[in-house]
Design a protein around this motif. Sequence first.
Motif, PDB file in Angstrom:
ATOM      1  N   SER A 212       0.818  -1.204   0.000  1.00 50.89           N
ATOM      2  CA  SER A 212       0.000   0.000   0.000  1.00 50.89           C
ATOM      3  C   SER A 212       0.860   1.265   0.000  1.00 50.89           C
ATOM      4  CB  SER A 212      -0.899  -0.071   1.231  1.00 50.89           C
ATOM      5  OG  SER A 212      -1.873   0.895   1.184  1.00 50.89           O
ATOM      6  N   PRO A 376      -2.143   3.520  11.666  1.00 46.33           N
ATOM      7  CA  PRO A 376      -3.193   4.225  10.919  1.00 46.33           C
ATOM      8  C   PRO A 376      -3.276   5.717  11.236  1.00 46.33           C
ATOM      9  CG  PRO A 376      -4.055   2.225  11.966  1.00 46.33           C
ATOM     10  CD  PRO A 376      -2.691   2.457  12.530  1.00 46.33           C
TER      11      PRO A 376
ATOM     12  N   ALA B 159      -2.688   2.886   4.494  1.00 44.03           N
ATOM     13  CA  ALA B 159      -1.761   1.748   4.519  1.00 44.03           C
ATOM     14  C   ALA B 159      -1.642   1.183   5.934  1.00 44.03           C
ATOM     15  CB  ALA B 159      -0.394   2.202   4.005  1.00 44.03           C
ATOM     16  N   GLY B 160      -1.528   2.068   6.919  1.00 39.21           N
ATOM     17  CA  GLY B 160      -1.408   1.620   8.306  1.00 39.21           C
ATOM     18  C   GLY B 160      -2.648   0.872   8.773  1.00 39.21           C
ATOM     19  N   SER B 161      -3.817   1.317   8.345  1.00 40.97           N
ATOM     20  CA  SER B 161      -5.057   0.634   8.764  1.00 40.97           C
ATOM     21  C   SER B 161      -5.113  -0.767   8.165  1.00 40.97           C
ATOM     22  CB  SER B 161      -6.303   1.398   8.300  1.00 40.97           C
ATOM     23  OG  SER B 161      -6.088   2.756   8.118  1.00 40.97           O
ATOM     24  N   LEU B 162      -4.717  -0.889   6.903  1.00 39.06           N
ATOM     25  CA  LEU B 162      -4.728  -2.208   6.248  1.00 39.06           C
ATOM     26  C   LEU B 162      -3.808  -3.158   7.002  1.00 39.06           C
ATOM     27  CD1 LEU B 162      -6.264  -0.764   4.053  1.00 39.06           C
ATOM     28  CD2 LEU B 162      -4.718  -1.718   2.372  1.00 39.06           C
ATOM     29  N   SER B 163      -2.665  -2.628   7.382  1.00 38.96           N
ATOM     30  CA  SER B 163      -1.694  -3.417   8.108  1.00 38.96           C
ATOM     31  C   SER B 163      -2.248  -3.856   9.467  1.00 38.96           C
ATOM     32  CB  SER B 163      -0.444  -2.541   8.240  1.00 38.96           C
ATOM     33  OG  SER B 163       0.328  -2.899   9.323  1.00 38.96           O
ATOM     34  N   LEU B 164      -2.876  -2.938  10.178  1.00 38.17           N
ATOM     35  CA  LEU B 164      -3.463  -3.264  11.489  1.00 38.17           C
ATOM     36  C   LEU B 164      -4.565  -4.315  11.347  1.00 38.17           C
ATOM     37  CD1 LEU B 164      -3.702  -2.697  14.537  1.00 38.17           C
ATOM     38  CD2 LEU B 164      -5.247  -0.801  13.987  1.00 38.17           C
ATOM     39  N   ALA B 166      -4.990  -6.469   8.880  1.00 35.02           N
ATOM     40  CA  ALA B 166      -4.382  -7.739   8.455  1.00 35.02           C
ATOM     41  C   ALA B 166      -3.751  -8.460   9.638  1.00 35.02           C
ATOM     42  CB  ALA B 166      -3.342  -7.488   7.365  1.00 35.02           C
ATOM     43  N   SER B 167      -3.169  -7.707  10.575  1.00 30.04           N
ATOM     44  CA  SER B 167      -2.503  -8.351  11.716  1.00 30.04           C
ATOM     45  C   SER B 167      -3.505  -9.111  12.580  1.00 30.04           C
ATOM     46  CB  SER B 167      -1.749  -7.315  12.553  1.00 30.04           C
ATOM     47  OG  SER B 167      -2.639  -6.589  13.381  1.00 30.04           O
TER      48      SER B 167
END
Lengths: 406, 406
Positions: A212, A376, B159-164, B166-167
């Motif tokens: 992303s 986020p 991007a950070g939200s997607l990562s969070l 996904a975790s």
Amino acid sequence: MIERRTTIPFSEARQIVTEHVEQLKPVSAGLFLARGRVLAESIYAPFPSPYFRRSGYDGFAICAEDDHDFPITLDVVAEIPCGATYNKRLNPGEAVRIMTGAKVPEGADKIIMLEQSQTTEKSNEIRLINTQPSSNITEIGTEFQKGDLLLEKGHQLNAGSLSLLASFGITEVKVWSKPKVAILSTGSELVAAGEKLPDGKIYNSNEPLLVSLAEEYGAEVVYHEALSDDYEVTLTRLREIAGKVDLILTTGGVSVGDFDFMAEIAKHEAQLLFNKIQMRPGSPTTAMIFEDTLLIALSGNPGACFTGFHLFAEPVIRKFSGEASSIVEVRGVMARDYLKNNGYDRFLRGKANFSEGKYQVEPIGSDMSSALGNLPFANCLIMIPRGKVGKAIGEEVRVWLLSSKL
Amino acid sequence: MIERRTTIPFSEARQIVTEHVEQLKPVSAGLFLARGRVLAESIYAPFPSPYFRRSGYDGFAICAEDDHDFPITLDVVAEIPCGATYNKRLNPGEAVRIMTGAKVPEGADKIIMLEQSQTTEKSNEIRLINTQPSSNITEIGTEFQKGDLLLEKGHQLNAGSLSLLASFGITEVKVWSKPKVAILSTGSELVAAGEKLPDGKIYNSNEPLLVSLAEEYGAEVVYHEALSDDYEVTLTRLREIAGKVDLILTTGGVSVGDFDFMAEIAKHEAQLLFNKIQMRPGSPTTAMIFEDTLLIALSGNPGACFTGFHLFAEPVIRKFSGEASSIVEVRGVMARDYLKNNGYDRFLRGKANFSEGKYQVEPIGSDMSSALGNLPFANCLIMIPRGKVGKAIGEEVRVWLLSSKL
């Protein structure tokens, strides 16, 4: 037993990785695909705009010879809708009904607005009751002469640029190439979101993060894969991918543990650029030239991966595209205390808020490198320099503003 | 002959169009498709994070009973790579070789870092030379307890939200729908860029402008077409499209000329909301409810189209998606004179520059509604209120900052 590594400051690491890449060659791209990209050529007007004398109003085109002693009555010899033309010369005594934006016929000198006209009993006649000083004609080249600069090399194409280019019939432009990036997360503990999670394993959060971020900062992600902790598997896959991409980003395996194969590959299979940075999180962040391709091996800890991407991968991606890093360094003022002892310079994920002429910044969430709850919400990285005292509220700090658009 | 229209202030027009739409229903979207979208639900942690006791370092897990009188020598009973587990209980006298991020075995109370260890002559033995006060274990739920709020309803996914997400293994979330938008440019004079340009015709610049802006501000463009000036053709196509989209944007045909069919359709085939706004450019901007679908008919002049999109279409698109307009009104200070007489409030395309605590603003390029050379560079709209004098350098003005990301 424990390997000693040479540490370098983060600024040096940043310089090393960017020095190892060059701006890519320009490519031709269609208008819509070029949106958001940076022009690799200046664009000049291929013809004047407008390229014909354009009527500014709905009304009647008349000759200068008739432009006095109103009201006057003229013969209506034609009607010109927008996009049509009257191919004869307009003569005194004649008027042409014309629409806004239509081509003014030769011989015509003024447009009398529709509001200043009255029909007569004869259908082919019009009474024009008044005039105005303005000709209401936009002359050829009023906005652009042929050859005028429309958009300069280096301009990032937006909606307005697309519109301007389209108005000149331009459908293709040269833009800087997007770098092709491979994102490989290493670690046998990783499971893709959506899969069942065996005990002791964790969901892969770095892959969606990096895909992303890389896309957002202008890269084309052509591979994103997770690799298990196996030296040969990792090496083989890297060899397959290197050369097909401009940049490889990996996560994990950079520390000094028995399964830290990226660290081993950096030492034995590549030209090592650095493998220890005087910063936290992400001190074992490693860079190497692997078969002519720059490989930045980020830490597998999400906080470190996030920080490392912005400090090291972003400037490289931007340089490939002919742009400076979009992450601007500013001076900030601490909005609350962070008073820990730091053996290395520490980058905190933070929130910057511009108020009263200053960037007020504060660390948000956990500073642990494994924490990702603040990803986020972070819009900056705050640097707390190495030292025993940290930074108190009101103290100045170096801050990098993340330009992430989302 | 000339129709008289009722004029309304631009703020009223803006209010009318936004009042006629409602936030759309939420939809489920996969993680990557949800990027940039706004959450229609709050997301809570489905399990604690970490969900197992996690080793913070590479080293050896030991029991509290052995944690004194260093150096000590322990039997190494197992090696736990990341993602693997040791399923027995650790007993005093035993150590387990463990990697960063791996699950700490039951019974273990501390991780001694690899740097604090020495091998002995026996391969299944380790000498631990020192200890540290910290356990080096991240306990279950250190970052998130089960049920903790991860992301709040209304959060725009980055991007950070997607990562969070996904975790936590989350692959699908409810987000507000993007409005479906149809963009129809009317006018027989229009030719698509790339085609041959017959005399008197012009290239269609509004279609790429509006498609690009609509997408950028969060709409899904499902139709974009050019229609010739033909009442029946236009009406038929509108009937086919209405109901399949949330918003129709048209350009051209809103004035009072003989070929201004959008104006006719607004009067005869739809519920007219307004057809004259006390502003320039774009005073004949028209809005109507056409077969239950909001239709905003913008002027065909590029400058007016650009201005009208930002003032009227953007807030509607954002409201459909559950968001406030992203175009913020601020006070600005004129950085140069604009001293014309204005019969209506005038919106100038301008450049805003924040310096010394103020938005310094200046008109750029031509103020003609047919001009589009400034569209690529305008980052604000400056309002010059109706009146004979305009605004001089240093005077305060109302400014709308365009939030366009490109």
